[in-house]
Design an enzyme around this catalytic site. Structure first.
Site, mmCIF file in Angstrom:
data_model
loop_
_atom_site.group_PDB
_atom_site.id
_atom_site.type_symbol
_atom_site.label_atom_id
_atom_site.label_comp_id
_atom_site.label_asym_id
_atom_site.label_seq_id
_atom_site.Cartn_x
_atom_site.Cartn_y
_atom_site.Cartn_z
ATOM 1 N N HIS A 186 31.169 -35.107 45.751
ATOM 2 C CA HIS A 186 31.031 -33.660 45.534
ATOM 3 C C HIS A 186 29.592 -33.174 45.674
ATOM 4 C CE1 HIS A 186 32.763 -29.846 43.671
ATOM 5 N NE2 HIS A 186 33.570 -30.197 44.639
ATOM 6 N N HIS A 221 30.018 -32.372 32.446
ATOM 7 C CA HIS A 221 30.179 -32.932 33.798
ATOM 8 C C HIS A 221 31.495 -33.700 33.858
ATOM 9 C CE1 HIS A 221 29.290 -34.456 37.675
ATOM 10 N NE2 HIS A 221 28.300 -35.275 37.414
ATOM 11 N N ILE A 255 35.458 -23.898 27.016
ATOM 12 C CA ILE A 255 36.764 -24.553 27.102
ATOM 13 C C ILE A 255 36.655 -25.625 28.194
ATOM 14 C CG2 ILE A 255 39.253 -24.237 27.366
ATOM 15 C CD1 ILE A 255 37.973 -22.571 25.073
ATOM 16 N N MET A 256 36.802 -26.853 27.808
ATOM 17 C CA MET A 256 36.577 -27.971 28.723
ATOM 18 C C MET A 256 37.619 -27.988 29.840
ATOM 19 S SD MET A 256 33.901 -29.458 27.813
ATOM 20 C CE MET A 256 32.924 -28.318 26.856
ATOM 21 N N GLY A 257 37.139 -28.235 31.068
ATOM 22 C CA GLY A 257 38.037 -28.232 32.223
ATOM 23 C C GLY A 257 38.022 -26.919 32.973
ATOM 24 N N PHE A 258 37.145 -25.999 32.504
ATOM 25 C CA PHE A 258 37.071 -24.688 33.172
ATOM 26 C C PHE A 258 35.635 -24.393 33.583
ATOM 27 C CE2 PHE A 258 41.333 -23.092 32.629
ATOM 28 C CZ PHE A 258 41.830 -23.915 31.615
ATOM 29 N N HIS A 260 32.649 -23.816 36.861
ATOM 30 C CA HIS A 260 31.989 -24.731 37.804
ATOM 31 C C HIS A 260 30.691 -24.074 38.272
ATOM 32 C CE1 HIS A 260 31.334 -27.424 41.226
ATOM 33 N NE2 HIS A 260 32.152 -28.242 40.594
ATOM 34 N N ARG A 269 40.154 -28.849 44.512
ATOM 35 C CA ARG A 269 40.782 -30.091 44.045
ATOM 36 C C ARG A 269 41.776 -29.817 42.923
ATOM 37 N NH1 ARG A 269 35.173 -32.592 42.380
ATOM 38 N NH2 ARG A 269 35.192 -30.505 41.465
ATOM 39 N N ASP A 311 38.941 -31.289 36.461
ATOM 40 C CA ASP A 311 39.163 -32.062 35.231
ATOM 41 C C ASP A 311 40.330 -31.527 34.414
ATOM 42 O OD1 ASP A 311 35.645 -32.760 34.657
ATOM 43 O OD2 ASP A 311 37.202 -33.937 35.627
ATOM 44 N N ARG A 336 34.077 -42.091 41.979
ATOM 45 C CA ARG A 336 32.794 -41.498 42.391
ATOM 46 C C ARG A 336 31.740 -42.524 42.784
ATOM 47 N NH1 ARG A 336 30.981 -36.266 41.588
ATOM 48 N NH2 ARG A 336 33.107 -35.774 42.115
HETATM 49 C C1 SDX Z 1 32.536 -31.451 37.046
HETATM 50 O O1 SDX Z 1 28.875 -29.885 39.905
HETATM 51 C C2 SDX Z 1 29.965 -30.560 40.300
HETATM 52 O O2 SDX Z 1 30.303 -30.639 41.434
HETATM 53 C C3 SDX Z 1 30.685 -31.263 39.137
HETATM 54 C C4 SDX Z 1 32.055 -31.781 39.466
HETATM 55 C C5 SDX Z 1 31.993 -32.969 40.376
HETATM 56 O O3 SDX Z 1 32.978 -33.229 41.070
HETATM 57 O O4 SDX Z 1 30.968 -33.709 40.277
HETATM 58 O O5 SDX Z 1 32.843 -30.769 40.043
HETATM 59 C C6 SDX Z 1 32.782 -32.299 38.195
HETATM 60 O O6 SDX Z 1 31.574 -31.686 36.388
HETATM 61 C C7 SDX Z 1 33.438 -30.290 36.720
HETATM 62 C C8 SDX Z 1 32.932 -29.505 35.471
HETATM 63 C C9 SDX Z 1 33.439 -30.219 34.215
HETATM 64 N N1 SDX Z 1 32.859 -29.598 33.010
HETATM 65 C C10 SDX Z 1 33.557 -28.758 32.207
HETATM 66 O O7 SDX Z 1 34.706 -28.398 32.432
HETATM 67 C C11 SDX Z 1 32.803 -28.299 30.969
HETATM 68 C C12 SDX Z 1 33.023 -26.793 30.733
HETATM 69 N N2 SDX Z 1 32.401 -26.055 31.828
HETATM 70 C C13 SDX Z 1 31.143 -25.390 31.527
HETATM 71 O O8 SDX Z 1 30.287 -26.126 30.693
HETATM 72 C C14 SDX Z 1 30.503 -24.798 32.796
HETATM 73 O O9 SDX Z 1 31.469 -24.091 33.465
HETATM 74 C C15 SDX Z 1 29.786 -25.705 33.777
HETATM 75 C C16 SDX Z 1 28.762 -26.526 33.113
HETATM 76 C C17 SDX Z 1 30.754 -26.569 34.510
HETATM 77 C C18 SDX Z 1 29.082 -24.780 34.784
HETATM 78 O O10 SDX Z 1 28.230 -24.039 34.045
HETATM 79 P P1 SDX Z 1 27.157 -23.009 34.655
HETATM 80 O O11 SDX Z 1 27.211 -22.904 36.127
HETATM 81 O O12 SDX Z 1 25.850 -23.369 34.050
HETATM 82 O O13 SDX Z 1 27.728 -21.655 34.144
HETATM 83 P P2 SDX Z 1 27.165 -20.913 32.884
HETATM 84 O O14 SDX Z 1 27.074 -21.862 31.725
HETATM 85 O O15 SDX Z 1 25.952 -20.161 33.296
HETATM 86 O O16 SDX Z 1 28.369 -19.911 32.544
HETATM 87 C C19 SDX Z 1 28.390 -18.591 33.049
HETATM 88 C C20 SDX Z 1 29.220 -17.820 32.038
HETATM 89 C C21 SDX Z 1 28.713 -17.992 30.608
HETATM 90 O O17 SDX Z 1 29.107 -16.844 29.882
HETATM 91 P P3 SDX Z 1 27.967 -15.757 29.514
HETATM 92 O O18 SDX Z 1 26.938 -16.488 28.672
HETATM 93 O O19 SDX Z 1 27.405 -15.262 30.838
HETATM 94 O O20 SDX Z 1 28.738 -14.718 28.733
HETATM 95 O O21 SDX Z 1 30.566 -18.334 32.010
HETATM 96 C C22 SDX Z 1 30.818 -18.890 30.728
HETATM 97 C C23 SDX Z 1 29.497 -19.130 30.074
HETATM 98 O O22 SDX Z 1 29.624 -19.128 28.661
HETATM 99 N N3 SDX Z 1 31.535 -20.142 30.911
HETATM 100 C C24 SDX Z 1 32.525 -20.556 30.126
HETATM 101 C C25 SDX Z 1 32.909 -21.803 30.654
HETATM 102 N N4 SDX Z 1 32.142 -22.100 31.715
HETATM 103 C C26 SDX Z 1 31.293 -21.059 31.870
HETATM 104 N N5 SDX Z 1 33.104 -19.997 29.041
HETATM 105 C C27 SDX Z 1 34.113 -20.708 28.482
HETATM 106 N N6 SDX Z 1 34.531 -21.909 28.918
HETATM 107 C C28 SDX Z 1 33.957 -22.479 29.997
HETATM 108 N N7 SDX Z 1 34.377 -23.666 30.418
#
Ligand code: SDX
Length: 374
Positions: A186, A221, A255-258, A260, A269, A311, A336
């Site tokens: 990725h 991640h 919320i985990m799994g949401f 990117h 995917r 995820d 990976r």
């Molecule tokens: C993987 O990078 C890759 O390619 C990774 C991956 C791969 O194949 O290697 O695709 C695999 O890591 C998938 C991601 C798995 N992680 C999670 O599901 C953990 C939950 N996700 C978040 O922590 C978040 O979405 C990230 C870390 C994945 C991305 O974060 P960003 O780009 O830093 O986004 P951000 O934190 O700046 O969020 C923007 C806004 C925020 O709200 P505001 O402060 O602007 O009001 O969206 C919100 C965030 O709070 N937000 C979420 C959220 N993800 C973002 N709110 C609730 N639940 C979420 N999951």
């Protein structure tokens, strides 16, 4: 002020930190070496996909056969590696077990030198031993006898055979192979970029892979697939899940799994893998969990307009396959390794030390004061 032109984004968001020919991650497409994830998911084995990532081309029939027999050759774990596996405390998280045990396996690396074949060989050795380590740990924790690898099985079937002690159903083999293909690569995600940083110092392949494991462990991640099924399993009904998720999202909880960092219109995917959620739910007569899955997803979309990532469906699919939660992210590693190694090889063969600058925001220059005056 920094001496060089400042280009700073928190978390390097949107920053192009290098060039690669391994994959492209775009809003409208994901492709490994020019092959779309849809085509690979539909037609390719993980072995073909890993070969493609490592060598840059899909293998011919003879190349694929040679690659598969090399994987089989490396699958039997060295007794010293098994001894380490036995000694790690039972409550140790699966990713920590993998970090330690791959490091131990690296001491028995059968390859010498740093030419391309040696680098690809090390990646093949790591691809072969990691599923066996995960399966052996599963059996040890369950107090069950270890299962020797059976040559000739597919990569996915081999893991399921060694994990459960019986041949997998065709459906489970197909789905595990699919998740391996989807998770393989990725672009410059956190763990892959970390592998490239390690490689850019001219360190070794195993140091890069262990860097990747430590980085992927984090729930922001790779650890999200385990966390997402834990969330689903804590609810008895869709209504309960909906109410709880409303509260969590309203309170700013992740919320985990949401979400990117790159995908803002959804993770290609996740859409591919989600197709198996319903069939598996019906097969296991557990549509309640499927309804809980959808309830959480609907709240996150309604309240935050955030899509699921790979995820989220993966956690429930692995649960339906009867896999223990603690192997979900280790299985992400098992896949990976191919992407990490492809990037490490690319970095190594056209290297420039990765060493960015920082913007200083600390105290101004100030005189030292002896301890008696502080
Ligand atoms: C993987 O990078 C890759 O390619 C990774 C991956 C791969 O194949 O290697 O695709 C695999 O890591 C998938 C991601 C798995 N992680 C999670 O599901 C953990 C939950 N996700 C978040 O922590 C978040 O979405 C990230 C870390 C994945 C991305 O974060 P960003 O780009 O830093 O986004 P951000 O934190 O700046 O969020 C923007 C806004 C925020 O709200 P505001 O402060 O602007 O009001 O969206 C919100 C965030 O709070 N937000 C979420 C959220 N993800 C973002 N709110 C609730 N639940 C979420 N999951």
């Amino acid at each position: 002020m920094a001496e060089s032109a400042e280009l700073y984004r928190p978390g390097l968001e949107g920053i192009v930190a290098g060039e690669t020919s391994v994959s492209t991650v775009l809003q409208d497409s994901l492709a490994y070496r020019g092959y779309t994830i849809e085509d690979l998911a539909e037609h390719a084995s993980f072995e073909e996909t890993a070969y493609l990532l490592l060598r840059g081309e899909l293998p011919s029939a003879s190349q694929l056969a040679a690659f598969r027999s090399e994987l089989d050759r490396h699958r039997p774990l060295n007794p010293h590696v098994l001894e380490v596996l036995r000694r790690i405390p039972a409550e140790t998280p699966g990713m920590d077990v993998l970090r330690t045990t791959l490091s131990m396996a690296a001491h028995f690396d059968p390859y010498r030198g740093n030419d391309l074949d040696a680098l690809v060989g090390r990646a093949t050795y790591a691809l072969a031993v990691v599923p066996g380590i995960i399966a052996a740990r599963m059996r040890l924790l369950a107090g069950q006898p270890l299962i020797e690898p059976k040559p000739g099985l597919s990569h996915a079937a081999q893991f399921l055979y060694q994990a459960f002690g019986q041949m997998p159903t065709a459906m489970n083999e197909k789905i595990l192979n699919l998740t391996f293909v989807l998770y393989a690569e990725h672009e410059f995600n956190a763990s892959t970029f970390a592998c490239r940083v390690t490689t850019s110092t001219l360190s070794d392949m195993y140091s890069a892979l262990v860097t990747g494991i430590g980085t992927l462990k984090g729930p922001l991640h790779g650890g999200a697939n385990e966390e997402s099924i834990k969330a689903i399993n804590q609810y008895k009904s869709a209504a309960e899940a909906q109410a709880a998720t409303e509260t969590q999202v309203g309170g700013g909880k992740l919320i985990m799994g949401f979400g990117h960092r790159v995908y803002k219109n959804g993770d290609h995917r996740a859409r591919i893998l989600e197709k198996y959620v319903e069939p598996l739910g019906r097969e296991r007569n557990d549509m309640n969990r499927v309804e809980i899955y959808h309830a959480i997803k609907n709240v996150v979309w309604e309240r935050k307009k955030i899509h699921m990532n790979v995820d989220y469906p993966c956690g429930l699919v692995y649960f339906f396959m009867g896999l223990p939660l603690d192997v979900y992210t280790p299985l992400f590693v098992a896949s990976r390794i191919s992407g990490w190694a492809a990037h490490a090889i690319e970095q190594f063969t056209n290297n420039r030390l990765i060493r960015p600058r920082s913007r200083y925001v600390g105290p101004e220059i100030r005189p030292y004061r002896p301890v008696g005056e502080r």
